[in-house]
Design a protein around this motif. Structure first.
Motif, mmCIF file in Angstrom:
data_model
loop_
_atom_site.group_PDB
_atom_site.id
_atom_site.type_symbol
_atom_site.label_atom_id
_atom_site.label_comp_id
_atom_site.label_asym_id
_atom_site.label_seq_id
_atom_site.Cartn_x
_atom_site.Cartn_y
_atom_site.Cartn_z
ATOM 1 N N ILE A 459 43.786 35.206 29.658
ATOM 2 C CA ILE A 459 42.918 35.986 30.546
ATOM 3 C C ILE A 459 41.451 35.739 30.205
ATOM 4 C CG2 ILE A 459 42.207 38.329 31.136
ATOM 5 C CD1 ILE A 459 44.683 37.464 32.592
ATOM 6 N N LYS A 460 41.134 35.631 28.918
ATOM 7 C CA LYS A 460 39.745 35.378 28.523
ATOM 8 C C LYS A 460 39.283 34.007 29.003
ATOM 9 C CE LYS A 460 39.753 38.379 24.430
ATOM 10 N NZ LYS A 460 39.663 38.440 22.950
ATOM 11 N N LYS A 465 36.011 31.039 33.112
ATOM 12 C CA LYS A 465 35.890 30.091 34.220
ATOM 13 C C LYS A 465 35.455 30.759 35.513
ATOM 14 C CE LYS A 465 38.913 26.197 33.087
ATOM 15 N NZ LYS A 465 37.899 25.185 33.438
ATOM 16 N N LEU A 466 36.032 31.916 35.809
ATOM 17 C CA LEU A 466 35.834 32.533 37.114
ATOM 18 C C LEU A 466 34.783 33.625 37.112
ATOM 19 C CD1 LEU A 466 39.583 32.772 38.185
ATOM 20 C CD2 LEU A 466 37.937 30.979 38.719
ATOM 21 N N GLY A 467 34.381 34.097 35.935
ATOM 22 C CA GLY A 467 33.270 35.035 35.860
ATOM 23 C C GLY A 467 33.622 36.492 36.044
ATOM 24 N N THR A 521 50.812 33.488 40.252
ATOM 25 C CA THR A 521 50.081 32.225 40.153
ATOM 26 C C THR A 521 51.096 31.105 39.911
ATOM 27 O OG1 THR A 521 49.815 32.449 37.755
ATOM 28 C CG2 THR A 521 48.090 33.397 39.151
ATOM 29 N N ILE A 522 50.593 29.881 39.862
ATOM 30 C CA ILE A 522 51.455 28.781 39.444
ATOM 31 C C ILE A 522 51.884 29.033 38.003
ATOM 32 C CG2 ILE A 522 50.383 27.132 41.013
ATOM 33 C CD1 ILE A 522 48.791 26.075 38.610
ATOM 34 N N PRO A 523 53.033 28.506 37.566
ATOM 35 C CA PRO A 523 53.484 28.783 36.191
ATOM 36 C C PRO A 523 52.495 28.272 35.148
ATOM 37 C CG PRO A 523 55.256 27.843 37.514
ATOM 38 C CD PRO A 523 54.000 27.696 38.323
ATOM 39 N N ARG A 767 43.978 34.539 44.724
ATOM 40 C CA ARG A 767 45.083 33.795 44.111
ATOM 41 C C ARG A 767 44.738 32.308 43.960
ATOM 42 N NH1 ARG A 767 51.109 32.927 46.758
ATOM 43 N NH2 ARG A 767 51.962 31.664 45.053
ATOM 44 N N ASP A 768 44.102 31.718 44.977
ATOM 45 C CA ASP A 768 43.786 30.290 44.910
ATOM 46 C C ASP A 768 42.828 29.974 43.774
ATOM 47 O OD1 ASP A 768 45.432 29.742 47.011
ATOM 48 O OD2 ASP A 768 43.854 29.786 48.523
ATOM 49 N N LYS A 769 41.876 30.873 43.546
ATOM 50 C CA LYS A 769 40.927 30.641 42.445
ATOM 51 C C LYS A 769 41.658 30.637 41.097
ATOM 52 C CE LYS A 769 36.538 32.277 44.385
ATOM 53 N NZ LYS A 769 35.789 31.066 44.055
ATOM 54 N N PHE A 770 42.572 31.555 40.928
ATOM 55 C CA PHE A 770 43.337 31.600 39.682
ATOM 56 C C PHE A 770 44.208 30.353 39.533
ATOM 57 C CE2 PHE A 770 41.928 35.902 39.518
ATOM 58 C CZ PHE A 770 42.051 36.306 38.195
#
Length: 897
Positions: A459-460, A465-467, A521-523, A767-770
């Motif tokens: 998660i960190k 990456k995503l802010g 998310t994707i695995p 979801r796409d960003k993750f």
């Protein structure tokens, strides 16, 4: 150069003693006289540029330190002319007379070096914030060697095979030297130019040479004072356009006015020591008078310079040291060169270098390796039409990591997909090693800092990456299920569906049932169901364990070989005339001869050779000696092989396991029972499987619910305490436990294939960003590094050094067929030679006695096959040789001749 500065500093000390009293006039001196109050700890700040902003930063840093740490710091501030070391010396001495705990600044390198020597003489910490290759004093600025490593990572990542290195002065050549060392002999072609050649601020002559050069990739290192003018003149010369690529090695790049370069289409990459999105940075901007919603700061630009940020962090480090090592400052006099040196100054400075500080900082964690600051990471930024954009990060351990996210293709165009400043509630299952657990510490932790584990680190990484921001919440060990008929869910799934949580990360399996209620998310990890069981136990030794070194086939061949060789000695002994001996050596012409190779003696000789003991029997004929030679060679190899393998069998345990596959488990072989977690994807796998084996296992678990557990850890404990219980769980969890429990082992292969994903609400727009961020982490090897950390490093070491001993396997004919072949060939050759020698001997004897050859062969063959007779009568009336005139000649004499 550094020693020259120190010499000049002491000159200033000596020459200013007489002028000291006249240096301060008016209100300046009185501003110090009444400053120091009881219990306060003053620290001094000398500024020679950006004085107003530096004073605000300094005061705000002291205010934060006093509130957070509980210190009583106060400030003494003085402004000096840039580069005026003499004036700075006077201001510093005036501060020392009032009693200060430390000195910060100024910006000028020339001035700071002089003041540093004075502070060292008085044992007062001096902290400065410019780049320097020297390790004296306290400097939180990244070392030039580390900056060179960051530039090296970028140049390597961009695949530059040649570039121009532009530097301002000799102070930056150590960066070039380090770059040259890193690249080695096979590095890119580098053209080195000094852009401030004439020291007059006109760089156009050098920049025109750059424009005429064939190289269009440029690395620039220089001070924050000259860099803005460099960019301006580079644009005027015409080398800031789509044809040129720049790497700016100045950490203040984000603070420059870059408005006129945003649309130049030049690729300009820089480095940044801190992000303007940090809450501490925003608070400091408010203190400096900048509104929080100002547009120019939204895309990464920020008026806070590296010097301001490092001064802020240095105050926090100073306060943390003061908290752990309190002291009371004492007035000191510059004219008294050694008498007023602080007693505890060295201890205070040394203690500062031992601290590891992570909280309340702008530029990231701080710790020292020697006198060099470490712990920070650099943002790699790029100037784009929208402003400064973060495109990656760099740190000393993981080096450059690109973070260029693809454009999000969300399903909802009317929703803002930016994750900046958003806070998500993330569910964990605690304790559930290694995915999440409480930090083991004597301190009482709260909030996110109390959790650690693979899921926490993941998660960190995604947050970096995503802010986004996040808050961890313990969601328990019920991951949840979904009932499609009643549209009801339980556990973590219910929390996400009801909107009370945004994400859930643990060993949560992606299943079709769950995906009807939530999204994944994707695995981030692939796995399968496997069997956890005790390692095979040591078997009870058997009665005939000594026969284990050879396979049954080898023992049969060895027995046949023994009999065949013994028979060869017996036959060849009867065929060979040399093996018939005179039993009475004193009688020259004996009437009979004896043969030593009887059946018993042949077996005895063969046995003695096999046991490496020998016997009193010695072969005399060439044929029997040949067989003896090959048999002795054969026994040497066989006995040596047996001895070596026997040692292995005696020293290596031969464990036995009650079960070896899922089929054994399904049949409850030897009374072994099994179970799984009562709720979750593993149990659902057996409930929904169409395989006959798994149906049988599901029936067993349904009829015996006492074998099911509430969580995986309970199942692991049951396996450890029972020799007849196996637990079904995910292969990754089994791998984690077998690294820490030396008596546990995974049995067989995985029963299925599946993956862990991060759970989120159905049709969540982010979801796409993750997914994109997870793909990048996977491609960059971050996921594998985190898995290696939590599976193979943290908490391991007990079983890691004890490798599984190889099984001792019996030697079979594939290992020994060569030596059997040699024995067979040797014996056959000896037998053939013995037969030929015997025939020649009979022919010679028949010729000597002048008897028919056929009759001689018949008589000799009948004697040879008369196995009960071991004595040969030489003078027999029944013999065909007795009718010969030469009958007086003995057989022995015939053999000798």
């Amino acid at each position: 150069m550094f020693s020259k500065h120190i010499f000049l500093s002491f000159v200033f000390i000596l020459t200013s003693i007489s002028l000291h009293s006249a240096q301060y006039e008016g209100g300046y001196g009185s501003s110090y006289d009444n400053f120091q109050s009881l219990g306060s700890v003053p620290i001094g700040l000398l500024t020679d540029q950006n004085t107003e902003q530096m004073n605000i930063v300094f005061d705000h840093a002291i205010e934060v330190a006093n509130q957070e740490v509980g210190t009583t710091l106060t400030s003494l501030k003085a402004e000096v002319n840039y580069g005026d070391a003499y004036q700075s010396y006077g201001r510093l001495c005036r501060m020392m007379e009032t009693g200060i705990a430390g000195v910060f600044g100024p910006s000028s390198r020339h001035t700071a070096v002089h003041l540093m020597s004075i502070c060292d003489a008085m044992d007062i910490p001096h902290i400065y914030s410019y780049m320097s290759e020297y390790a004296e004093g306290f400097n939180l600025h990244p070392h030039p060697a580390d900056l060179a490593k960051a530039l090296y990572s970028l140049i390597t990542e961009f695949n530059w095979t040649r570039f121009i290195f532009l530097y301002e002065s000799a102070d930056y050549l150590n960066i070039l030297n380090e770059l040259t060392t890193l690249f080695g002999m096979n590095g890119p072609v580098v053209t080195v130019l000094r852009y401030d050649m004439h020291l007059n601020g006109n760089y156009k002559q050098v920049l025109r040479r750059v424009r005429k050069s064939v190289d269009n990739r440029i690395v620039v290192v220089g001070s924050s004072e000259t860099m803005p003018e460099f960019l301006n003149q580079a644009q005027q010369v015409g080398i800031i356009n789509e044809d040129y690529k720049y790497i700016i090695g100045n950490l203040d790049f984000h603070s420059f006015d870059l408005e006129e370069y945003k649309y130049s289409e030049a690729n300009i990459t820089g480095l940044r020591l801190f992000s303007p999105e940090k809450m501490a940075v925003k608070e400091l901007l408010l203190k400096m008078g900048y509104p929080s919603d100002q547009d120019e700061f939204r895309n990464g630009s920020c008026p806070i310079t590296v010097e301001m940020a490092l001064t802020y962090d240095a105050v926090q480090l100073f306060a943390e040291t003061l908290k752990n090592l309190p002291f009371k400052p004492v007035p000191q006099n510059c004219s008294q060169r050694t008498e007023s040196v602080r007693d505890d100054g060295s201890s205070f400075k040394n203690y500062m270098r031992t601290l590891r500080l992570t909280d309340r900082l702008l530029t990231g964690p701080i710790f020292f390796e020697g006198n060099v600051r470490k712990g920070y990471h650099l943002d790699v930024i790029e100037l784009q039409p929208s402003g400064i954009v973060k495109v990656g990060t760099w740190d000393a351990q993981r080096e450059y990591r690109a973070q260029r996210l693809a454009a999000t293709t969300a399903q909802f165009d009317n929703i803002d997909n930016s994750l900046a400043n958003k806070t998500f509630i993330v569910l964990l299952s605690v304790p559930n090693k290694p995915y999440a657990q409480l930090v083991e510490t004597f301190k009482q932790l709260e909030g996110n800092s109390q959790y650690e584990g693979y899921g926490v680190d993941l998660i960190k990484e995604l947050a970096d990456k995503l802010g986004f921001n996040f808050t961890f919440v313990n969601g328990g060990n019920d991951y949840g299920s979904y009932n499609k008929t009643s549209n009801e869910s339980t556990g973590m799934l219910r929390e996400i569906m009801m909107g009370r949580a945004d994400l859930a990360i643990t060993d949560l399996t992606i299943t079709s049932e769950r995906e009807e209620a939530i999204d994944f998310t994707i695995p981030f990890m692939n796995l399968g169901i496997a069997i956890l069981y005790l390692k095979p136990q040591k078997a009870t030794p058997e009665l005939f364990t000594f026969m284990d070194p050879f396979s049954e086939e080898v023992w049969w061949f060895l027995g046949f070989s023994f009999l065949a060789v013994a028979l060869s000695f017996f036959i060849l002994g009867r065929l060979s005339p040399s093996e018939w001996d005179n039993p009475y050596p004193c009688i020259e012409e004996p009437e009979e001869l004896e043969n030593q190779f009887t059946i018993g003696n042949s077996i005895w000789f063969t046995t003695g050779a096999l046991l490496q003991q020998g016997s009193e029997i010695g072969p005399k004929a060439l044929s029997t000696r040949t067989v003896a030679t090959f048999w002795l060679f054969f026994t040497l190899i066989v006995v040596s092989s047996y001895t070596a393998n026997l040692a292995a069998f005696l020293t290596i345990e031969k464990p036995q396991s009650l079960i070896n596959s899922v089929d054994d488990l399904a049949d409850n072989k030897d009374g072994v029972v099994y179970g799984a977690k009562r709720t979750g994807s593993t149990r659902n796998f057996f409930l929904t499987s169409e395989d006959d084996r798994y149906k049988k296992m599901n029936k067993f678990m349904t009829e015996h619910p006492e074998h099911l557990t509430e969580d995986n850890q309970e199942g692991v404990r049951r396996v450890k305490t029972s020799t007849h219980y196996a637990f079904l769980m995910e292969s990754t969890s089994i791998e984690y436990n077998t690294k820490r429990e030396c008596n546990l082992k995974k049995i067989g292969d995985a029963l299925d294939e599946k993956g862990y994903g991060i759970a989120m609400r159905k049709n969540w727009p982010h979801r796409d960003k993750f997914n994109n961020a997870l793909l990048e982490l996977q491609e960059q090897g971050v996921l594998e590094k985190m898995k290696n950390k939590w599976w193979n490093e943290v908490g391991t070491g007990i079983c890691a050094t004890k490798e599984d001993a190889p099984d001792a396997t019996p030697l079979d004919m594939n290992n020994l067929e060569g030596v059997f072949f040699v024995l067979l060939v040797g014996s056959c050759c000896a037998l053939l030679y013995g037969i030929i020698s015997w025939v020649l001997f009979v022919m010679k004897k028949a010729h000597h006695y002048r008897v028919p050859l056929r009759e001689a062969l018949k008589e000799e063959f009948q004697f040879v096959v008369d196995f009960n007779n071991y004595v040969r009568v030489l003078k027999s009336s029944a013999s065909i040789y007795s009718r010969s005139r030469q009958s007086s000649m003995s057989v022995a004499s015939m053999a000798d001749s």
